[in-house]
Design an enzyme around this catalytic site. Structure first.
Site, PDB file in Angstrom:
ATOM      1  N   ASN A   1       7.251  21.772  35.080  1.00 18.95           N
ATOM      2  CA  ASN A   1       8.479  21.650  35.863  1.00 18.95           C
ATOM      3  C   ASN A   1       9.576  20.966  35.031  1.00 18.95           C
ATOM      4  O   ASN A   1      10.735  21.400  35.037  1.00 18.95           O
ATOM      5  CB  ASN A   1       8.186  20.841  37.128  1.00 18.95           C
ATOM      6  CG  ASN A   1       9.409  20.655  37.982  1.00 18.95           C
ATOM      7  OD1 ASN A   1      10.029  21.613  38.414  1.00 18.95           O
ATOM      8  ND2 ASN A   1       9.790  19.412  38.203  1.00 18.95           N
TER       9      ASN A   1
ATOM     10  N   LYS B   1      17.871  10.889  36.652  1.00 15.85           N
ATOM     11  CA  LYS B   1      16.784  10.288  35.877  1.00 15.85           C
ATOM     12  C   LYS B   1      15.413  10.800  36.309  1.00 15.85           C
ATOM     13  O   LYS B   1      14.405  10.366  35.797  1.00 15.85           O
ATOM     14  CB  LYS B   1      16.838   8.767  36.041  1.00 15.85           C
ATOM     15  CG  LYS B   1      18.020   8.152  35.328  1.00 15.85           C
ATOM     16  CD  LYS B   1      17.774   6.666  35.055  1.00 15.85           C
ATOM     17  CE  LYS B   1      18.889   6.038  34.258  1.00 15.85           C
ATOM     18  NZ  LYS B   1      20.066   5.739  35.081  1.00 15.85           N
ATOM     19  N   SER B   2      15.400  11.711  37.269  1.00 13.47           N
ATOM     20  CA  SER B   2      14.134  12.160  37.834  1.00 13.47           C
ATOM     21  C   SER B   2      13.315  13.012  36.856  1.00 13.47           C
ATOM     22  O   SER B   2      13.859  13.782  36.081  1.00 13.47           O
ATOM     23  CB  SER B   2      14.429  12.970  39.089  1.00 13.47           C
ATOM     24  OG  SER B   2      13.299  13.689  39.483  1.00 13.47           O
ATOM     25  N   CYS B   3      11.973  12.844  36.909  1.00 18.57           N
ATOM     26  CA  CYS B   3      11.076  13.701  36.116  1.00 18.57           C
ATOM     27  C   CYS B   3      10.606  14.886  36.949  1.00 18.57           C
ATOM     28  O   CYS B   3       9.940  15.781  36.446  1.00 18.57           O
ATOM     29  CB  CYS B   3       9.847  12.934  35.661  1.00 18.57           C
ATOM     30  SG  CYS B   3      10.197  11.821  34.318  1.00 18.57           S
ATOM     31  N   ILE B   4      10.838  14.826  38.243  1.00 22.28           N
ATOM     32  CA  ILE B   4      10.406  15.934  39.110  1.00 22.28           C
ATOM     33  C   ILE B   4      11.596  16.375  39.906  1.00 22.28           C
ATOM     34  O   ILE B   4      12.045  16.963  40.439  1.00 22.28           O
ATOM     35  CB  ILE B   4       9.234  15.577  40.038  1.00 22.28           C
ATOM     36  CG1 ILE B   4       9.436  14.185  40.652  1.00 22.28           C
ATOM     37  CG2 ILE B   4       7.931  15.630  39.278  1.00 22.28           C
ATOM     38  CD1 ILE B   4       8.426  13.767  41.658  1.00 22.28           C
TER      39      ILE B   4
END
Lengths: 102, 158
Positions: free
Chosen positions: B29, A99-102
């Protein structure tokens, strides 16, 4: 929903991620990798193992985490799983979509 | 997301405030994480984000930023920007967001191309040695548009 992978019935979500990590094995990983057009080699297995360990430790996956993993670097990771490495690697490793955006 | 029609994202970063720089970096990113190509063109104040001496000293704007919910006079007090910036950096660290220098390395390793705007570089009298080593080059806006000349490419000005 049920899906046949490596001649075994497994539970997956609509995007093809395994719902039960316990159902995962290396043959299933190979079957998912074929769907993703990836031929699993040593480097891939190293990445998969690292990702699964992170999952077991309950630590969220991120690209920064890959950089600090000590096992992989970001460039290799993108080369191993082209076109969305974190997601593809997670899918093959049998864990939920990150679920990470980074 | 399975198949997207977006194939390439080109970002033009014209500001040096922390919130804008991070917006560009996170979106670039994020694009790579989805298998989308990404490039960033740093122009005007955005160039601060790729200047070796300045990139770790970017601030959030406390004046002229209504979302800070702070009277303008208060925002202008010496030290206020540094204080607000410190607070924000702490929150970002909690979310595992890398500092600017490390973020640039991550972008580079992820295959994001980083370009400086020629006109702005000339205007601020910058030398190539003032800019990060990971820079892909210095381009005119025309050159940059040339990089957008393909199907599924989107440009975003920040």
């Amino acid at each position: 929903m049920k899906k046949m992978l490596a001649e075994k019935p497994v539970d997956v979500n609509e995007e093809g991620y395994l719902l039960e990590f316990a159902q995962w094995d290396k043959e299933i990983a190979d079957a998912i990798a074929v769907e993703e057009k990836i031929d699993l080699k040593d480097g891939h297995w190293k990445a998969i193992e690292w990702i699964q360990n992170e999952f077991k430790k309950d630590s969220p996956l991120s690209i920064r985490g890959i950089k600090n993993s000590g096992t992989l670097n970001i460039k290799e990771f993108y080369e191993l799983f082209p076109g969305g490495p974190l997601k593809k690697a997670s899918k093959i490793a049998g864990i939920p979509k990150p679920k990470s955006c980074i | 997301m399975s198949e997207t029609k977006v194939k390439k994202m080109l970002f033009i970063l014209s500001k040096a405030t922390l919130e804008n720089v991070y917006a560009a970096f996170i979106m670039a990113n994020g694009a790579r994480m989805e298998g989308i190509e990404a490039e960033i063109f740093f122009t005007f104040f955005g160039l601060e984000a790729i200047q070796k001496k300045k990139l770790e000293h970017l601030h959030v704007a406390t004046v002229g930023n209504p979302a800070m919910h702070m009277p303008t006079m208060l925002g202008a007090i010496p030290g206020m920007e540094a204080f607000a910036t410190g607070m924000m950096k702490k929150e970002m660290e909690k979310l595992n967001m890398p500092p600017v220098g490390e973020f640039l390395e991550i972008l580079k390793d992820s295959g994001v191309s980083l370009w400086a705007c020629k006109l702005a570089v000339d205007m601020f009298h910058l030398k190539e040695t003032d800019l990060i080593d990971d820079l892909d080059g210095i381009l005119t806006i025309g050159d940059f548009y040339g990089r957008a000349n393909e199907d599924g490419c989107q440009l975003l000005y920040i």
